[in-house]
Write a protein that holds these residues in place. Structure first.
Motif, mmCIF file in Angstrom:
data_model
loop_
_atom_site.group_PDB
_atom_site.id
_atom_site.type_symbol
_atom_site.label_atom_id
_atom_site.label_comp_id
_atom_site.label_asym_id
_atom_site.label_seq_id
_atom_site.Cartn_x
_atom_site.Cartn_y
_atom_site.Cartn_z
ATOM 1 N N LEU A 115 0.689 -1.318 0.009
ATOM 2 C CA LEU A 115 -0.003 0.022 0.055
ATOM 3 C C LEU A 115 0.845 1.241 -0.091
ATOM 4 N N CYS A 116 0.887 1.902 -1.096
ATOM 5 C CA CYS A 116 1.850 3.163 -1.441
ATOM 6 C C CYS A 116 0.938 4.370 -0.688
ATOM 7 N N LEU A 117 1.157 4.630 0.440
ATOM 8 C CA LEU A 117 0.152 5.749 1.117
ATOM 9 C C LEU A 117 1.161 6.630 2.296
ATOM 10 N N PRO A 118 1.046 7.802 2.567
ATOM 11 C CA PRO A 118 0.210 8.870 1.614
ATOM 12 C C PRO A 118 0.610 9.523 0.554
ATOM 13 N N TRP A 119 1.865 8.933 -0.030
ATOM 14 C CA TRP A 119 2.605 9.513 -1.055
ATOM 15 C C TRP A 119 3.101 8.122 -1.970
ATOM 16 N N PHE A 120 3.382 8.584 -3.334
ATOM 17 C CA PHE A 120 3.822 7.782 -4.311
ATOM 18 C C PHE A 120 5.141 8.056 -4.739
ATOM 19 N N GLY A 121 6.082 6.978 -4.695
ATOM 20 C CA GLY A 121 7.475 7.562 -4.991
ATOM 21 C C GLY A 121 7.842 8.671 -4.202
ATOM 22 N N PRO A 122 8.476 9.701 -4.420
ATOM 23 C CA PRO A 122 9.065 10.549 -3.700
ATOM 24 C C PRO A 122 7.994 11.603 -3.265
ATOM 25 N N GLY B 43 5.728 6.187 0.728
ATOM 26 C CA GLY B 43 5.023 6.662 2.014
ATOM 27 C C GLY B 43 5.264 5.675 3.212
ATOM 28 N N PHE B 44 4.837 5.915 4.272
ATOM 29 C CA PHE B 44 5.180 5.297 5.530
ATOM 30 C C PHE B 44 4.100 4.149 5.971
ATOM 31 N N ALA B 45 3.063 3.777 4.968
ATOM 32 C CA ALA B 45 1.699 2.931 5.415
ATOM 33 C C ALA B 45 2.472 1.552 5.220
ATOM 34 N N ARG B 46 3.270 1.236 4.172
ATOM 35 C CA ARG B 46 3.488 -0.158 3.794
ATOM 36 C C ARG B 46 4.653 -0.660 4.965
ATOM 37 N N ILE B 47 5.127 0.091 5.985
ATOM 38 C CA ILE B 47 5.799 -0.363 6.841
ATOM 39 C C ILE B 47 5.463 -0.030 8.246
ATOM 40 N N ALA B 48 4.122 0.393 8.240
ATOM 41 C CA ALA B 48 3.464 0.556 9.551
ATOM 42 C C ALA B 48 2.784 -0.486 10.145
ATOM 43 N N PRO B 49 2.531 -0.592 11.342
ATOM 44 C CA PRO B 49 1.891 -1.654 11.764
ATOM 45 C C PRO B 49 0.414 -1.521 12.059
ATOM 46 N N GLU C 128 -9.228 20.006 8.692
ATOM 47 C CA GLU C 128 -8.601 20.791 7.627
ATOM 48 C C GLU C 128 -8.546 19.844 6.156
ATOM 49 N N THR C 129 -8.791 20.318 5.131
ATOM 50 C CA THR C 129 -8.627 19.585 3.891
ATOM 51 C C THR C 129 -7.013 19.195 3.713
ATOM 52 N N PHE C 130 -6.521 17.911 3.224
ATOM 53 C CA PHE C 130 -5.740 17.610 3.005
ATOM 54 C C PHE C 130 -5.361 16.654 1.562
ATOM 55 N N ARG C 131 -4.220 16.592 1.048
ATOM 56 C CA ARG C 131 -3.947 15.868 -0.447
ATOM 57 C C ARG C 131 -3.162 14.653 0.077
ATOM 58 N N TYR C 132 -3.539 13.505 -0.675
ATOM 59 C CA TYR C 132 -2.775 12.342 -0.660
ATOM 60 C C TYR C 132 -2.525 11.708 -1.972
ATOM 61 N N GLU C 133 -1.702 10.686 -2.012
ATOM 62 C CA GLU C 133 -1.583 9.946 -3.050
ATOM 63 C C GLU C 133 -1.599 8.571 -2.530
ATOM 64 N N LEU C 134 -1.964 7.553 -3.457
ATOM 65 C CA LEU C 134 -2.112 6.116 -3.168
ATOM 66 C C LEU C 134 -1.810 5.396 -4.327
ATOM 67 N N ALA C 135 -1.424 4.034 -4.104
ATOM 68 C CA ALA C 135 -1.168 3.192 -4.910
ATOM 69 C C ALA C 135 -1.426 1.588 -4.386
ATOM 70 N N GLY D 109 -4.240 3.538 -8.805
ATOM 71 C CA GLY D 109 -4.083 4.654 -8.025
ATOM 72 C C GLY D 109 -4.428 5.706 -8.130
ATOM 73 N N ASN D 110 -4.107 6.742 -7.210
ATOM 74 C CA ASN D 110 -4.474 8.160 -7.602
ATOM 75 C C ASN D 110 -3.132 8.706 -7.333
ATOM 76 N N VAL D 111 -2.306 9.305 -8.471
ATOM 77 C CA VAL D 111 -0.931 9.897 -8.141
ATOM 78 C C VAL D 111 -0.873 10.952 -9.012
ATOM 79 N N LEU D 112 0.272 11.887 -8.718
ATOM 80 C CA LEU D 112 0.778 12.960 -9.382
ATOM 81 C C LEU D 112 -0.508 13.830 -9.415
ATOM 82 N N ALA D 113 -0.827 14.336 -10.827
ATOM 83 C CA ALA D 113 -1.878 15.241 -10.727
ATOM 84 C C ALA D 113 -3.222 14.782 -10.235
ATOM 85 N N ASP D 114 -3.444 13.400 -10.007
ATOM 86 C CA ASP D 114 -4.561 12.931 -9.840
ATOM 87 C C ASP D 114 -4.597 12.674 -8.058
#
Length: 279
Positions: free
Chosen positions: A58-65, A76-82, A143-150, A255-260
């Motif tokens: 799970l790539c979350l809350p960002w993809f790549g860098p 992101g940190f989700a794939r190594i989180a407990p 507050e609104t936030f933006r995140y990527e996922l894959a 996913g939803n990455v980059l401009a998406d």
């Protein structure tokens, strides 16, 4: 380093392996006598805090860098989180697993300092004759936030040099190797290192003449399809990938990455699902 504990079991006539770390599916086959559908490296280390090479990270809350990065760790940190397993049950010929992760759970996890927003993420695996992975992100702050996922699906193929990928014809994509925006002409046949982000939600079919099957990845709540294979030269530089293993894998990611990337208002949630089926 502490070893991860695997969750294993039947899924009707098939089998699965998953881990609480990253709420990650590591292996799945719809029938016990069939080849694996989800690929995992024989060289990966199942150690706490180390990303698993293969499965469906799970790539979350960002993809790549990350769009606002570069952030570390990559993807992101989700794939190594407990993640916390909240439910596991069998229904009919299927096994369902549900995990949860909140901002409170990632305190001290590398990379969490880059995403200081209250959130609640849930991941559901619904496994049987097909595999469905559902990731929901909820904004529990003000507050609104933006995140990527894959959903970074590693598919097991007989030989990546012989597969044909359909369903992306006419889609525009970013070639991450060159930085160029291009358009897919016809079906995709891989002839070298590939790292592309398509502005397409599929469905995508992987036609595999070696294993004699077609794998289909169908998505909902997604705007991006990422296709990746390291090919021989990059594979040799990866410690958790055997020199010849690259021929057996093809990543078709939902996913939803980059401009998406997803803009998530306070109190809102967004669900992205990938369904993997075998013909």
């Amino acid at each position: 380093m502490e070893q991860l504990t695997a969750l294993t079991g039947p899924t009707g006539t098939g089998t699965f392996t998953a881990y609480d770390q990253g709420a990650q599916l590591a292996a799945w086959r719809p029938r016990a006598d069939a080849p694996e559908v989800i690929w995992e490296s024989a060289h990966t280390k199942h150690e706490q805090g180390t990303a698993i090479r293969g499965g469906v990270p799970l790539c979350l809350p960002w993809f790549g860098p990350g769009v606002d990065g570069p952030f570390h760790p990559a993807h992101g940190f989700a794939r190594i989180a407990p993640w916390r397993l909240r439910d596991r049950h069998e229904t009919g010929h299927r096994t369902v697993l549900q995990w949860e992760l909140t901002d409170a759970d990632v305190t001290g996890v590398p990379g969490a300092e880059h995403f200081r927003h209250p959130f609640r993420a849930t991941c559901v695996h619904d496994l049987g004759s097909d595999a469905e992975i559902q990731l929901t992100m909820a904004n529990s702050g003000s507050e609104t936030f933006r995140y990527e996922l894959a959903l970074h699906t590693y598919l097991h193929v007989g030989d990546v040099r012989q597969v044909r990928v359909t369903g992306l014809e006419g889609a525009t994509y970013l070639d991450k190797l060159t930085g160029a925006e291009q358009q897919q002409e016809g079906e995709l046949v891989l002839t070298g290192q590939t790292d592309r982000v398509y502005r397409s939600a599929g469905p995508v079919q992987v036609h595999d003449p070696v294993l004699g099957r077609t794998l289909t990845v169908t998505s909902t709540g997604a705007a991006s399809t990422i296709v990746w294979n390291p090919w021989a030269e990059q594979a040799q530089s990866m410690a958790d990938l055997g020199d010849e293993e690259w021929t057996q894998l093809l990543c078709v990611e939902t996913g939803n990455v980059l401009a998406d990337a997803v803009e998530l208002a306070a109190g809102a949630s967004h669900t992205t699902t990938a369904r993997i089926s075998v013909d």
